[in-house]
Write a protein that holds these residues in place. Structure first.
Motif, PDB file in Angstrom:
ATOM      1  N   GLY A  20      39.543 156.695  76.999  1.00  0.00           N
ATOM      2  CA  GLY A  20      38.469 156.719  77.986  1.00  0.00           C
ATOM      3  C   GLY A  20      38.348 155.439  78.788  1.00  0.00           C
ATOM      4  N   VAL A  21      39.021 154.373  78.357  1.00  0.00           N
ATOM      5  CA  VAL A  21      38.968 153.102  79.078  1.00  0.00           C
ATOM      6  C   VAL A  21      39.832 153.189  80.339  1.00  0.00           C
ATOM      7  N   THR A  22      39.304 152.722  81.448  1.00  0.00           N
ATOM      8  CA  THR A  22      40.045 152.741  82.708  1.00  0.00           C
ATOM      9  C   THR A  22      40.296 151.322  83.201  1.00  0.00           C
ATOM     10  N   PHE A  23      41.391 151.157  83.903  1.00  0.00           N
ATOM     11  CA  PHE A  23      41.745 149.887  84.534  1.00  0.00           C
ATOM     12  C   PHE A  23      41.896 150.160  86.018  1.00  0.00           C
ATOM     13  N   SER A  24      41.156 149.435  86.832  1.00  0.00           N
ATOM     14  CA  SER A  24      41.136 149.716  88.268  1.00  0.00           C
ATOM     15  C   SER A  24      42.453 149.391  88.955  1.00  0.00           C
ATOM     16  N   LYS A  25      43.200 148.424  88.402  1.00  0.00           N
ATOM     17  CA  LYS A  25      44.481 148.074  89.018  1.00  0.00           C
ATOM     18  C   LYS A  25      45.416 147.479  87.979  1.00  0.00           C
ATOM     19  N   VAL A  26      46.554 148.114  87.797  1.00  0.00           N
ATOM     20  CA  VAL A  26      47.608 147.598  86.929  1.00  0.00           C
ATOM     21  C   VAL A  26      48.946 147.769  87.644  1.00  0.00           C
ATOM     22  N   ILE A  27      49.952 147.071  87.149  1.00  0.00           N
ATOM     23  CA  ILE A  27      51.325 147.312  87.596  1.00  0.00           C
ATOM     24  C   ILE A  27      52.088 147.881  86.405  1.00  0.00           C
TER      25      ILE A  27
END
Length: 446
Positions: A225-232
């Motif tokens: 359920g954890v989200t990351f707004s920007k990753v590569i």
């Protein structure tokens, strides 16, 4: 994903009397047969999935991602198609592009909104707005929707006409239909591919695209359920030795109970669809959780955090600049082997370097793909080299047309697959309409 809706664009673009009958099968198929007589053209379509377009209903989480509003330039738009990016750089989207699609729905009373990432949805946030619009317009145009039939075979006669075998699902009855024009808009169904082969076409074997990654990591599951707004994210596969730029993607990512998902992962799966298929959906995924920070700056930030909070527990003192939630910070510390009660004063410089490297290059073993959902797409179908894209007509069989995902075209997530369907359907429909109207006028004159 099967897109059977282009037929509606076909029908609405015409300026002569027409009647459409639609039927349903277990899979999603769409075939249009046209036999002009005098000044009237008769349309028959078979098979809408159920009494409503189910693919539209479930797309975009039930909101229906109609198209993408941030890709006005055709070259930029084409780059969102792993299969088709070179071929679609021409006039394909000039004929009917995203702006045309949005205008069409707005003109029919469906208010649309464009979200920050370019995805276009009805203001209602409900796919029923799109479905009701299409069905209402179909009714106004005299379209008759039916269910319970399936096109099982197609052949072309010496005279150039098509002979189609239609079977009812519930009753053991067979109907033979003769048509001058045939459009197959069957999505990725095997049934549509079979008809294409019967009419002389080849098929690029379909494989899943736009899927999530299965990661076997007990600690990662706790972050569901954890989200990351920007990753590569970077994907490395044993069977791919050369550098492929598209196997690196930037964007949001979501942790699920089985692994990783979100736009960045889905785009990665689309571009790597065939490579992943041949590798058994196994590979190594590297994730940069702080892409806007250089690793040296990150090390410096962590060192400063240590010097400022020597007597505080590392778990309770994550640098605020990183904007990491506590659960994920704990995950990183666990992977580094730092226990909960560890104080910053006890963290060695080598551990700081390791934490920084882990945040910048966190690796995961991909063990498979997530469940293949109905709203996702496949790569494969009729090769674009066998189609005239300016008309959508077959290069092999005259008066045979294709539109949508029955072709070897698939886009990344964001409304691009629907746009392929709208554009191809419009082009095919316009072409058939002009030909049918011309033939009908010729018959009338005789």
């Amino acid at each position: 994903m099967s897109f059977t809706l282009p037929r509606y664009f076909l029908r609405f673009h015409f300026n002569f009397t027409a009647r459409t009958e639609s039927t349903r099968a277990k899979n999603n198929h769409g075939y249009l047969f046209l036999a002009p007589k005098a000044n009237t053209a008769k349309f028959t379509t078979a098979s809408i999935p159920g009494d409503k377009p189910q693919k539209v209903k479930i797309s975009g989480g039930g909101r229906c991602n109609v198209t993408n509003g941030h890709s006005a330039d055709n070259l930029v738009l084409a780059d969102h198609y792993p299969r088709g990016n070179k071929e679609l750089r021409g006039s394909f989207f000039n004929v009917h592009g995203p702006t045309d699609t949005m205008s069409w729905f707005v003109d029919k009373g469906v208010d649309l909104k464009t979200e920050d990432d370019g995805r276009v949805f009805p203001v209602s946030n409900n796919s029923s707005s799109v479905i009701d619009c299409l069905l209402s317009e179909a009714k106004c145009r005299g379209v008759s929707l039916q269910t319970g039939k399936l096109v099982t075979s197609a052949s072309a006669s010496a005279s150039g006409k098509f002979l189609l075998k239609i079977e009812k699902r519930t009753l053991k009855s067979v109907e033979l239909v003769e048509a001058d024009y045939l459009l197959i808009a069957s999505g990725s169904s095997q049934q549509g591919h079979n008809l294409a082969v019967q009419l002389g076409h080849s098929i690029v074997d379909p494989v899943p695209s736009l899927f999530t990654f299965k990661i076997e990591d007990a600690q990662l599951v706790e972050l569901s359920g954890v989200t990351f707004s920007k990753v590569i994210v970077k994907l490395k596969l044993e069977n791919v030795q050369r550098n492929i730029p598209q196997l690196t993607q930037v964007g949001p990512m979501l942790v699920t109970h089985w692994g990783l998902s979100g736009p960045a992962i889905l785009r990665l799966s689309a571009w790597g669809a065939r490579y992943l298929y041949s590798s058994g959906y196994k590979g190594k995924l590297s994730v940069d959780f702080v892409p806007d920070l250089h690793v040296e700056d990150l090390k410096s930030m962590l060192s400063q955090q240590k010097n400022r909070f020597l007597k505080q527990k590392v778990l309770n003192s994550c640098p605020m600049e990183l904007q990491l939630i506590k659960r994920f910070w704990k995950y990183i510390l666990d992977r580094e082997g730092l226990v909960r009660d560890t104080l910053w004063a006890s963290v060695s410089n080598s551990s700081i370097v390791s934490i920084a490297n882990l945040l910048k290059h966190c690796t995961f073993e991909v063990k498979g793909k997530g469940q293949f959902k109905d709203e996702f797409v496949t790569a494969g179908g009729v090769p674009l080299s066998e189609i005239h894209l300016n008309t959508m007509e077959s290069r092999i069989q005259p008066n045979l047309y294709f539109a949508g995902e029955v072709l070897n075209v698939d886009g990344v997530t964001g409304g691009f697959n629907f746009q392929n369907a709208w554009s191809g359907g419009y082009i095919a429909g316009s072409t058939i309409g002009r030909l049918a109207a011309g033939n009908a006028n010729l018959v009338g004159a005789l």
